[in-house]
Design a protein around this motif. Structure first.
Motif, PDB file in Angstrom:
ATOM      1  N   SER A 187       0.825  -1.208   0.000  1.00 21.94           N
ATOM      2  CA  SER A 187       0.000   0.000   0.000  1.00 21.94           C
ATOM      3  C   SER A 187       0.859   1.259   0.000  1.00 21.94           C
ATOM      4  O   SER A 187       0.513   2.255  -0.655  1.00 21.94           O
ATOM      5  N   GLU A 188       1.979   1.215   0.694  1.00 16.89           N
ATOM      6  CA  GLU A 188       2.851   2.380   0.744  1.00 16.89           C
ATOM      7  C   GLU A 188       3.623   2.550  -0.557  1.00 16.89           C
ATOM      8  O   GLU A 188       3.901   3.675  -0.977  1.00 16.89           O
ATOM      9  N   ARG A 189       3.964   1.431  -1.206  1.00 16.67           N
ATOM     10  CA  ARG A 189       4.620   1.543  -2.516  1.00 16.67           C
ATOM     11  C   ARG A 189       3.672   2.162  -3.529  1.00 16.67           C
ATOM     12  O   ARG A 189       4.071   2.994  -4.351  1.00 16.67           O
ATOM     13  N   VAL A 190       2.391   1.766  -3.477  1.00 15.91           N
ATOM     14  CA  VAL A 190       1.398   2.340  -4.384  1.00 15.91           C
ATOM     15  C   VAL A 190       1.250   3.828  -4.132  1.00 15.91           C
ATOM     16  O   VAL A 190       1.242   4.644  -5.066  1.00 15.91           O
ATOM     17  N   GLU A 191       1.137   4.209  -2.860  1.00 14.92           N
ATOM     18  CA  GLU A 191       0.975   5.618  -2.523  1.00 14.92           C
ATOM     19  C   GLU A 191       2.177   6.434  -2.961  1.00 14.92           C
ATOM     20  O   GLU A 191       2.040   7.529  -3.526  1.00 14.92           O
TER      21      GLU A 191
END
Length: 242
Positions: free
Chosen positions: A225-229
């Motif tokens: 999720s943090e990589r996507v953000e």
């Protein structure tokens, strides 16, 4: 910072030397660390005779014996959360120690069925992020408590919740010392007991988990999720420049 004063007494009257083991990277089958594991210890009482502090000091001696660098934070003078600015000297001292550490030990008395406000205040002063750095994420954690009466696990259960919330790697083992006032001699040293042996167990496990995870913590806590953000934010920044 100077070494904790408790390390001036590096005797181990309760330790069975024949059965004591120092955890090593070689025994775990991992690459040795370039420096000693750095362990921060927090306690939750400011009483003159503080059994949570005495447990932490006993733990610091054992961790030092196991090859760790240790620091103990003294919560005296730490303001209540939100009652001072972040640049308060004690807040900065605590945050600097948090960033310094690879792993931690938290030990609190049980008061009214819960951890003390002194213990919780220390955790509340640690933000989930300091700029681009998450000061607690990926660090190992051992939780302990001392009880005035019969054995309880209320505090260690609560500390586990906090450790998870702070994105720490909380080890499975834990320690709860019942009737702590009976477990120490007049010099503040712990007497031989199953409680002492359990503390050694916990610290051995903490060292093993720290040796296993220190150089891998960035990968262990990497999140989809943090990589996507991050990718979305980068796309927006690039788009604005065009």
């Amino acid at each position: 910072m100077s070494l904790p004063e408790c390390l001036n007494d590096m005797t181990f009257p309760c330790l069975d030397e024949a059965e004591f083991r120092i955890p090593t990277a070689e025994d775990l089958g991992v690459t040795p660390l370039e420096e000693k594991p750095k362990i921060l210890l927090l306690y939750g009482s400011l009483r003159k005779v503080s059994y949570s502090r005495l447990v932490v000091e006993e733990s610091a001696r054992l961790l030092h014996r196991m090859g760790a660098d240790v620091k103990i934070f003294n919560p005296s003078g730490l303001p209540l959360p939100d009652d001072a600015d972040d640049n308060h000297p004690k807040v900065q001292e605590l945050r600097d120690m948090m960033l310094w550490s690879d792993g931690q030990v938290w030990c609190s008395p049980e008061r009214h069925g819960s951890m003390t406000g002194i213990m919780k205040a220390q955790i509340d002063w640690i933000p989930l992020a300091l700029g681009s750095v998450r000061p607690s994420q990926g660090k190992t954690l051992a939780v302990m408590q001392v009880c005035g009466g019969s054995q309880s696990f209320n505090v260690v259960n609560q500390l586990r919740i906090l450790g998870r919330w702070m994105r720490m790697i909380t080890i499975p083992n834990q320690s709860s010392v019942a009737k702590a006032w009976l477990e120490f001699d007049d010099n503040g040293r712990m007497k031989p007991s199953s409680y002492y042996n359990r503390i050694v167990d916990v610290l051995e496990e903490l060292m093993k988990f720290t040796l296993l995870t220190k150089d891998r913590s960035a990968y262990l806590v990497d999140r989809y999720s943090e990589r996507v953000e991050t990718a979305e934010q980068q796309t927006k920044r690039v788009g604005k420049r065009m």
